[in-house]
Design a protein around this motif. Structure first.
Motif, mmCIF file in Angstrom:
data_model
loop_
_atom_site.group_PDB
_atom_site.id
_atom_site.type_symbol
_atom_site.label_atom_id
_atom_site.label_comp_id
_atom_site.label_asym_id
_atom_site.label_seq_id
_atom_site.Cartn_x
_atom_site.Cartn_y
_atom_site.Cartn_z
ATOM 1 N N ALA A 1 75.980 53.329 20.161
ATOM 2 C CA ALA A 1 77.224 53.391 20.807
ATOM 3 C C ALA A 1 78.198 54.529 20.842
ATOM 4 C CB ALA A 1 77.630 52.014 20.864
ATOM 5 N N HIS A 2 78.132 54.789 19.415
ATOM 6 C CA HIS A 2 79.209 55.248 19.087
ATOM 7 C C HIS A 2 78.591 57.327 19.825
ATOM 8 C CE1 HIS A 2 82.062 53.393 15.437
ATOM 9 N NE2 HIS A 2 81.586 51.909 17.016
ATOM 10 N N ILE A 3 77.429 57.233 19.089
ATOM 11 C CA ILE A 3 77.139 58.697 19.520
ATOM 12 C C ILE A 3 77.238 59.383 20.674
ATOM 13 C CG2 ILE A 3 75.137 59.964 19.526
ATOM 14 C CD1 ILE A 3 74.128 58.297 16.494
ATOM 15 N N VAL A 4 76.835 57.562 22.002
ATOM 16 C CA VAL A 4 77.045 57.930 23.088
ATOM 17 C C VAL A 4 78.603 58.222 23.246
ATOM 18 C CG1 VAL A 4 76.560 56.729 25.781
ATOM 19 C CG2 VAL A 4 75.004 56.348 23.923
ATOM 20 N N ALA B 1 79.327 61.486 25.364
ATOM 21 C CA ALA B 1 81.235 61.551 26.390
ATOM 22 C C ALA B 1 82.077 62.274 26.231
ATOM 23 C CB ALA B 1 81.442 60.169 26.615
ATOM 24 N N GLN B 2 82.509 62.319 25.377
ATOM 25 C CA GLN B 2 83.756 63.613 24.569
ATOM 26 C C GLN B 2 83.862 64.900 24.564
ATOM 27 O OE1 GLN B 2 85.491 61.630 21.110
ATOM 28 N NE2 GLN B 2 85.768 59.806 21.727
ATOM 29 N N LEU B 3 82.585 65.061 24.192
ATOM 30 C CA LEU B 3 81.984 66.486 24.080
ATOM 31 C C LEU B 3 81.997 67.083 25.321
ATOM 32 C CD1 LEU B 3 79.380 66.301 20.829
ATOM 33 C CD2 LEU B 3 81.744 67.108 21.054
ATOM 34 N N ASN B 4 81.250 66.056 26.531
ATOM 35 C CA ASN B 4 81.040 67.099 27.886
ATOM 36 C C ASN B 4 82.560 66.699 28.206
ATOM 37 O OD1 ASN B 4 78.025 68.345 27.831
ATOM 38 N ND2 ASN B 4 78.012 65.586 26.737
ATOM 39 N N GLN B 5 83.552 66.273 28.021
ATOM 40 C CA GLN B 5 84.894 65.799 28.920
ATOM 41 C C GLN B 5 85.573 66.978 27.976
ATOM 42 O OE1 GLN B 5 85.831 62.016 28.208
ATOM 43 N NE2 GLN B 5 84.439 60.967 28.989
ATOM 44 N N TYR C 1 65.798 57.946 19.823
ATOM 45 C CA TYR C 1 64.421 57.707 20.064
ATOM 46 C C TYR C 1 63.926 55.848 19.242
ATOM 47 C CZ TYR C 1 61.771 61.862 20.745
ATOM 48 O OH TYR C 1 61.429 63.048 21.852
ATOM 49 N N GLY C 2 63.969 55.244 19.522
ATOM 50 C CA GLY C 2 63.685 54.391 18.533
ATOM 51 C C GLY C 2 64.049 52.731 19.926
ATOM 52 N N THR C 3 63.632 51.807 19.133
ATOM 53 C CA THR C 3 63.671 50.181 19.894
ATOM 54 C C THR C 3 64.228 49.466 19.586
ATOM 55 O OG1 THR C 3 61.572 49.205 18.852
ATOM 56 C CG2 THR C 3 61.287 51.014 20.902
ATOM 57 N N GLY C 4 64.726 48.466 20.132
ATOM 58 C CA GLY C 4 65.873 47.080 19.690
ATOM 59 C C GLY C 4 66.316 46.342 19.926
ATOM 60 N N ASN C 5 66.948 45.466 19.978
ATOM 61 C CA ASN C 5 67.782 44.433 20.907
ATOM 62 C C ASN C 5 68.853 44.725 21.583
ATOM 63 O OD1 ASN C 5 69.580 44.229 18.934
ATOM 64 N ND2 ASN C 5 68.781 42.281 18.502
ATOM 65 N N GLU C 6 69.425 46.237 21.579
ATOM 66 C CA GLU C 6 70.693 46.934 21.988
ATOM 67 C C GLU C 6 70.227 48.234 22.787
ATOM 68 O OE1 GLU C 6 74.344 48.495 20.105
ATOM 69 O OE2 GLU C 6 74.687 46.440 20.268
ATOM 70 N N GLU C 7 68.827 48.030 23.467
ATOM 71 C CA GLU C 7 68.956 48.585 24.672
ATOM 72 C C GLU C 7 69.248 48.935 25.997
ATOM 73 O OE1 GLU C 7 64.078 50.827 26.706
ATOM 74 O OE2 GLU C 7 64.638 49.918 24.163
ATOM 75 N N ASP C 8 69.800 47.422 26.394
ATOM 76 C CA ASP C 8 70.150 46.900 27.703
ATOM 77 C C ASP C 8 71.535 47.545 27.222
ATOM 78 O OD1 ASP C 8 67.762 46.547 28.934
ATOM 79 O OD2 ASP C 8 68.037 44.186 28.259
ATOM 80 N N LYS C 9 71.846 47.641 26.511
ATOM 81 C CA LYS C 9 73.860 47.379 26.600
ATOM 82 C C LYS C 9 73.407 49.178 26.261
ATOM 83 C CE LYS C 9 77.321 47.159 22.793
ATOM 84 N NZ LYS C 9 78.088 46.476 21.786
ATOM 85 N N LEU C 10 73.023 49.889 25.943
ATOM 86 C CA LEU C 10 72.748 51.407 25.288
ATOM 87 C C LEU C 10 72.446 51.812 27.340
ATOM 88 C CD1 LEU C 10 70.797 52.208 22.424
ATOM 89 C CD2 LEU C 10 73.549 51.740 22.926
ATOM 90 N N LYS C 11 72.097 51.371 27.828
ATOM 91 C CA LYS C 11 71.806 51.719 28.857
ATOM 92 C C LYS C 11 72.203 51.688 30.055
ATOM 93 C CE LYS C 11 66.376 51.075 29.504
ATOM 94 N NZ LYS C 11 65.173 50.287 29.818
ATOM 95 N N GLN C 12 73.312 50.788 29.514
ATOM 96 C CA GLN C 12 74.346 50.029 30.808
ATOM 97 C C GLN C 12 75.641 51.040 29.800
ATOM 98 O OE1 GLN C 12 74.935 48.059 33.050
ATOM 99 N NE2 GLN C 12 76.419 48.835 33.345
ATOM 100 N N ILE D 1 75.132 54.062 28.910
ATOM 101 C CA ILE D 1 75.107 55.195 29.333
ATOM 102 C C ILE D 1 75.653 55.564 30.943
ATOM 103 C CG2 ILE D 1 73.206 57.290 30.004
ATOM 104 C CD1 ILE D 1 71.607 56.292 27.609
ATOM 105 N N ASN D 2 74.791 54.527 31.586
ATOM 106 C CA ASN D 2 75.255 54.741 33.181
ATOM 107 C C ASN D 2 76.535 54.773 33.543
ATOM 108 O OD1 ASN D 2 73.835 54.339 35.115
ATOM 109 N ND2 ASN D 2 75.259 52.351 35.516
ATOM 110 N N ASP D 3 77.771 53.815 32.447
ATOM 111 C CA ASP D 3 79.259 54.016 32.818
ATOM 112 C C ASP D 3 79.525 55.223 32.715
ATOM 113 O OD1 ASP D 3 78.606 51.301 33.719
ATOM 114 O OD2 ASP D 3 79.979 50.676 31.332
ATOM 115 N N TYR D 4 79.088 55.965 32.031
ATOM 116 C CA TYR D 4 79.720 57.224 31.180
ATOM 117 C C TYR D 4 78.829 58.241 32.402
ATOM 118 C CZ TYR D 4 82.675 56.036 27.639
ATOM 119 O OH TYR D 4 83.345 55.781 26.462
ATOM 120 N N HIS D 5 78.167 57.947 33.091
ATOM 121 C CA HIS D 5 77.477 58.965 34.128
ATOM 122 C C HIS D 5 77.059 60.171 33.007
ATOM 123 C CE1 HIS D 5 79.885 57.086 37.523
ATOM 124 N NE2 HIS D 5 80.172 57.242 36.681
ATOM 125 N N LEU D 6 76.257 59.477 32.587
ATOM 126 C CA LEU D 6 74.928 60.209 30.741
ATOM 127 C C LEU D 6 73.795 60.758 31.299
ATOM 128 C CD1 LEU D 6 77.674 60.187 28.555
ATOM 129 C CD2 LEU D 6 77.031 62.173 29.626
#
Length: 482
Positions: free
Chosen positions: A317-320, A324-328, A338-349, A351-356
């Motif tokens: 999430a820090h990288i996401v 966002a900061q760089l583009n702003q 790349y990768g899978t894990g239990n934070e996938e849904d949280k990361l999708k949300q 990314i969506n919150d930042y419109h990225l």
């Protein structure tokens, strides 16, 4: 025989398993014999072996062995024939799983009986495994599970039938493990056990050694080993506490970096324990076969990539938020994860919150990551702790500069600020996360102020981590133990 001792292997693995795969490559390079040991119940073991290019005669699965028609032949050569995995699940009238039938990829079938119990703390019914029965003709292994609040499922009352025409009963998994490792001692000679995972493996092997069995033990440290200092004495990570308590019984300890090697030696002196500087050895847990030519940045969109389990400790999430900061700020940057894990849904949300969604892509699991890395400009990591960081080396081998938090031990050992990437200072306390992210974002942008030089520096670093050079180091360790 050299045994690489682990518990499991799967479709997606952690750095521990990948370290084993790299070590196997080094042993093959030097024609040194080895076998990987897996002690968990793994119904798709042989499918995953093929995925990771492990040969049948390079792997010993505990349950394949116990259920084999010819156990000695299996230990030497593996299985001649494997099966396609199939599963059938039976449910009751409220759609609760009750029985699972599996054809494993080995030669045996499994029946798993489920239980349903009410958890008063969570106020919910939980369905879990209650009894497991594995069968191959007259050969049978069966056990129950008991549930512990702190430890979860614990195997108990393990029956092994028809093994070398005899039947056995083991009260605990540790007793079964002792039996299994004694069998290996009888079948093979000049044995050296490289322990990658499983304190139970470690305890049993040290017990056998203390009973006079001829074997060597090499502990592999895959993560940061120190928790803190209390009363001027080091407090070890739970995974390594047993190793430090029984250091006299361990023949070698392998760490991934010279920085961690020096820290362990210093901390052992602080603890008042006797220190043998020859016992702690630094060998990179992974390397590169090929090194890409240095890259040149055209000054367009900066394409970042990260490869990781999508778990909280990796701080994706820090990288996401950094993207966002760089583009702003007007600095065009994209990110592939790349990768899978239990934070996938949280990361999708997030990314969506930042419109990225047009800037950040979740790529999922990839088995050809070294090839994929060539498509990007720079690598980024937000982990607060890395014992080594295999993906750092893979990225450097692809000529990618790296932006990372200055973690122990991987980043501080492999990434030289202004030479092959940039390091970001961080504070572990959650209240400072916003500052950490700002530092990481700045490090990511800095890479592109002198990109071509950093890319050249990445390839120069990778030169020191060629598989052939690492294989030489493993050969010296094995020779020193013989």
């Amino acid at each position: 025989m050299n045994f690489f001792v682990n518990k499991r292997i799967g479709h997606s693995n952690s750095g521990v398993e990948h370290a084993q795969f790299y070590r196997a490559q080094c042993f093959r390079e030097k024609n040194m014999v080895f076998k990987l040991i897996y002690t968990d119940y793994l119904p798709q073991l042989h499918e995953h072996m093929k995925e990771w290019r492990l040969k049948e005669n390079e792997v010993i699965g505990l349950y394949d062995y116990l259920l084999s028609d010819n156990p000695s032949e299996y230990l030497q050569n593996g299985l001649a024939h494997t099966n396609v995995y199939r599963q059938q699940t039976l449910v009751d009238f409220v759609d609760t799983q009750r029985v699972v039938h599996q054809q494993t990829t080995g030669q045996y079938q499994a029946t798993i009986l489920k239980s349903k119990r009410f958890d008063s703390k969570k106020n919910v019914y939980l369905v879990g495994d209650d009894r497991v029965i594995l069968e191959n003709g007259q050969h049978r292994v069966a056990w129950h599970y008991r549930h512990s609040e702190s430890l979860g499922k614990i195997m108990t009352n393990i029956h092994v039938s028809g093994f070398h025409d005899r039947d056995y009963l083991f009260a605990t998994f540790e007793e079964l493990l002792m039996f299994f490792l004694l069998e290996l001692q009888r079948e093979f000679t000049h044995n050296c056990y490289f322990i990658d995972r499983g304190t139970d493996n470690e305890e049993v092997l040290i017990t056998l050694k203390n009973r006079g069995y001829q074997l060597k033990i090499v502990d592999i440290v895959h993560a940061a080993h120190l928790v803190s200092y209390q009363n001027n004495r080091p407090v070890w990570n739970n995974y390594y506490q047993y190793m430090f308590d029984h250091l006299d019984d361990v023949d070698r300890v392998i760490v991934a970096t010279t920085l961690q090697q020096k820290d362990i030696l210093s901390q052992l002196r602080d603890s008042g324990l006797p220190v043998d500087p020859h016992k702690i050895i630094a060998i990179p847990v992974g390397g590169v076969n090929q090194i890409a030519a240095p890259k040149k940045w055209a000054g367009n969109v900066a394409k970042f990539v990260t490869v990781s389990r999508l778990h909280p400790e990796k701080k994706i999430a820090h990288i996401v938020e950094s993207i966002a900061q760089l583009n702003q700020k007007g600095f065009a940057a994209t990110l592939s994860i790349y990768g899978t894990g239990n934070e996938e849904d949280k990361l999708k949300q997030l990314i969506n919150d930042y419109h990225l969604n047009d800037k950040i892509t979740l790529k999922g699991f990839c088995q050809s990551i070294t090839r994929e890395l060539l498509n990007y400009d720079a690598y980024v990591s937000a982990s607060y702790s890395e014992g080594f960081g295999l993906t750092y080396i893979e990225a450097l081998g692809a000529a990618l500069p790296v932006a990372s938090y200055a973690n122990l031990y991987g980043a501080q050992s492999l990434i030289k600020d202004g030479k092959n990437g940039h390091l970001a200072e961080f504070d572990r306390h959650n209240k400072n996360e916003a500052t950490n992210i700002a530092h990481l974002s700045a490090a990511m942008q800095l890479i592109f102020t002198d990109y071509d030089t950093l890319s050249e520096g990445a390839t120069l670093t990778a030169e020191n981590f060629q598989i052939k050079k690492i294989a030489d180091q493993w050969a010296r360790v094995v020779e020193g133990l013989s």
